[in-house]
Design a protein around this motif. Structure first.
Motif, short mmCIF file in Angstrom:
data_model
loop_
_atom_site.label_atom_id
_atom_site.label_comp_id
_atom_site.label_asym_id
_atom_site.label_seq_id
_atom_site.Cartn_x
_atom_site.Cartn_y
_atom_site.Cartn_z
N VAL A 1 0.86 -1.18 0.00
CA VAL A 1 0.00 0.00 0.00
C VAL A 1 0.90 1.23 0.00
N THR A 2 0.36 2.36 -0.44
CA THR A 2 1.11 3.60 -0.50
C THR A 2 0.88 4.41 0.78
N GLY A 3 1.97 4.86 1.39
CA GLY A 3 1.84 5.64 2.60
C GLY A 3 3.18 6.15 3.09
N TYR A 4 3.12 6.94 4.14
CA TYR A 4 4.30 7.55 4.76
C TYR A 4 4.98 6.51 5.65
N LEU A 5 6.28 6.30 5.47
CA LEU A 5 7.01 5.30 6.26
C LEU A 5 7.38 5.90 7.62
N LYS A 6 6.79 5.35 8.68
CA LYS A 6 7.00 5.90 10.01
C LYS A 6 8.18 5.26 10.74
N ALA A 7 8.53 3.99 10.43
CA ALA A 7 9.60 3.34 11.20
C ALA A 7 10.21 2.19 10.41
N LEU B 1 -5.20 -1.99 5.85
CA LEU B 1 -4.71 -1.57 7.16
C LEU B 1 -3.65 -2.55 7.67
N GLY B 2 -3.86 -3.84 7.43
CA GLY B 2 -2.87 -4.84 7.84
C GLY B 2 -1.56 -4.70 7.09
N TYR B 3 -1.64 -4.23 5.86
CA TYR B 3 -0.42 -4.06 5.06
C TYR B 3 0.47 -2.92 5.57
N THR B 4 -0.04 -2.09 6.46
CA THR B 4 0.81 -1.02 7.01
C THR B 4 1.87 -1.59 7.95
N ASN B 5 1.67 -2.80 8.44
CA ASN B 5 2.70 -3.50 9.22
C ASN B 5 3.35 -4.53 8.31
N ILE B 6 4.57 -4.27 7.87
CA ILE B 6 5.28 -5.17 6.97
C ILE B 6 6.15 -6.10 7.82
N THR B 7 5.90 -7.40 7.72
CA THR B 7 6.62 -8.39 8.53
C THR B 7 7.37 -9.35 7.62
N VAL C 1 6.32 5.33 0.57
CA VAL C 1 6.57 4.07 -0.13
C VAL C 1 5.26 3.53 -0.66
N GLY C 2 5.37 2.64 -1.64
CA GLY C 2 4.19 2.03 -2.23
C GLY C 2 4.58 0.88 -3.14
N PRO C 3 3.62 0.30 -3.82
CA PRO C 3 3.91 -0.82 -4.72
C PRO C 3 4.92 -0.49 -5.81
N SER D 1 7.52 1.50 -5.38
CA SER D 1 8.77 1.97 -4.77
C SER D 1 9.93 1.00 -4.96
N GLY D 2 9.67 -0.18 -5.47
CA GLY D 2 10.73 -1.17 -5.65
C GLY D 2 10.94 -1.98 -4.40
N ILE D 3 12.10 -2.63 -4.34
CA ILE D 3 12.42 -3.55 -3.24
C ILE D 3 12.83 -2.74 -2.01
N LEU D 4 12.17 -3.00 -0.89
CA LEU D 4 12.53 -2.32 0.36
C LEU D 4 13.74 -2.98 1.01
N THR D 5 13.77 -4.30 1.01
CA THR D 5 14.91 -5.06 1.52
C THR D 5 14.77 -6.49 1.03
N THR D 6 15.79 -7.31 1.25
CA THR D 6 15.78 -8.71 0.80
C THR D 6 16.10 -9.62 1.98
N ILE D 7 15.41 -10.75 2.04
CA ILE D 7 15.65 -11.75 3.08
C ILE D 7 15.99 -13.07 2.39
N VAL D 8 17.05 -13.72 2.85
CA VAL D 8 17.44 -15.02 2.32
C VAL D 8 17.52 -16.03 3.45
N SER D 9 17.08 -17.23 3.19
CA SER D 9 17.21 -18.31 4.17
C SER D 9 18.66 -18.79 4.20
N LEU D 10 19.05 -19.40 5.32
CA LEU D 10 20.44 -19.80 5.52
C LEU D 10 20.67 -21.30 5.39
N ASP D 11 19.92 -22.07 6.13
CA ASP D 11 20.24 -23.49 6.29
C ASP D 11 19.01 -24.35 6.04
N PRO D 12 19.06 -25.26 5.05
CA PRO D 12 20.19 -25.51 4.13
C PRO D 12 20.19 -24.49 3.00
#
Length: 373
Positions: free
Chosen positions: A67-73, A166-172, A190-192, A194-205
């Protein structure tokens, strides 16, 4: 008259000294060179097919705003390990709370209209049954009730959509793994898009993926048929030559051939409990054979090469003799010899720089230092 006699004595002494020095040089040059040697023997070798591969995370998520909105944290530290459900970003909630309340009000209104339309339809049916009303009025009331029911359904969907936004305002975090750097900071919108906010990769295996040529693929399939349980073991080496302590297993072979490279993609799963392997990392992949074979190996320190190929010096009858070799690949600090040695030869591993073909040598056996990792 005594001067010529004295000169003659000095000349004779000088000649004698020169002759003695010449004899010493000749004696030194003809003395055997002391060299360190090791005995060639057959060793159990698990020959491996070697490829170049890349590490790929089993799970990799590119986190984006929905969703598009002001990034608070920004709620995480770059590089930290996260678990599924860890809060990552928080977008301003107030506009989305207002949208939820508006949708709730619209739903309450349409429910009231539906209740009234249901009463009107029931009254019209009752009047028609007592022959005090008309079928036309009854049908009109039924249509009004159906319209009101549709409005309730639509406003319910609008309320659900508002609550989802409203739930999308909390990105987990959707997965467990290691989180990368953030591409946005607090205060940005930020919004749809805005591109990639961050990347998460799994470790094991983790996975290692490597291309295999058609010829090597046939050898790989042959090894797979002979392997215990049909599963091939995989070892890894880093760019500095060091070996990774964990071994993996091939778990997937692609069903198509890449026409541009004429290769088949093979994938293996490798344990990564310490996070040593990183997504995108370039590694050397060794696919091990089914069982060890007795092969001739020699230390790489004994190996020399010229325009005719690889060779070693062998001690025969007190002389250094060149022995040409056909090599069959590396194994740790040794090389496998396919042809040129049969076992039992004394090869020179130390003092090679002082050795000349056919030169006299004195062999001094040294303990072999072998790295089979």
């Amino acid at each position: 008259m005594r001067l010529p006699v004295i000169l003659g004595c000095f000349l004779c002494l000088h000649c004698a000294v020169q002759a003695h020095a010449t004899e010493q040089i000749i004696a030194q040059s003809s003395a055997p060179t002391i060299v360190g040697t090791t005995l060639v023997s057959k060793q159990p070798v698990t020959k491996a097919l070697e490829f170049v591969g890349r590490i790929e995370a089993v799970n990799k998520v590119e986190v984006r705003a929905r969703v598009t909105g002001y990034l608070k944290a920004v709620l995480f530290k770059e590089g930290d390990k996260v678990v599924e459900g860890t809060p990552l970003f928080r977008i301003e909630k107030e506009p989305f709370d207002a949208a939820v309340q508006q949708a709730q009000g619209a739903l309450t209104k349409t429910k009231g209209i539906l209740a009234n339309a249901s009463l009107q339809r029931a009254r019209a049916e009752e009047l028609l049954a007592r022959q005090a009303g008309t079928a036309t009025v009854r049908d009109q009331r039924i249509a009004e009730e159906q319209t009101a029911l549709g409005d309730v359904t639509m406003t319910k969907a609008q309320l659900e959509s508002a609550e989802i936004n409203l739930g999308y305002t909390n990105i987990t975090s959707p997965i467990a793994g290691v989180i990368g750097r953030t591409n946005v900071t607090k205060g940005n919108v930020v919004g749809p898009n805005s591109g990639i906010l961050t990347t998460i990769v799994s470790l094991d295996p983790t996975y290692v993926v490597f291309p295999v040529s058609q010829r090597e693929f046939l050898r790989l399939k042959d090894e797979e048929r002979r392997a215990a349980g049909g599963v091939l073991k995989v070892g890894l080496r880093f760019s500095d030559g060091s070996a990774y302590e964990q071994s993996g297993r091939v778990n997937f072979v692609d069903v198509t051939v890449d026409k541009s490279t004429d290769t088949v993609t093979v994938r293996a799963s490798v344990p990564n409990p310490g996070g040593t392997l990183i997504d995108g990392q370039l590694v050397r992949v060794m696919v091990e054979g089914d069982k060890p074979q007795e092969r001739i190996t020699v230390p790489q320190t004994a190996l020399l090469a010229d325009q005719q190929g690889a060779y070693v010096f062998v001690v025969e009858d007190g002389k250094a003799v060149i022995r040409r070799l056909k090599l069959g690949g590396e194994i740790g600090s040794d090389v496998i010899v396919d042809n040129g040695l049969t076992g039992g030869e004394q090869i020179i591993v130390q003092g090679i720089e002082r050795v000349r073909p056919g030169g006299a040598v004195t062999a001094s056996p040294v303990a072999p230092v072998t790295d089979r990792s």
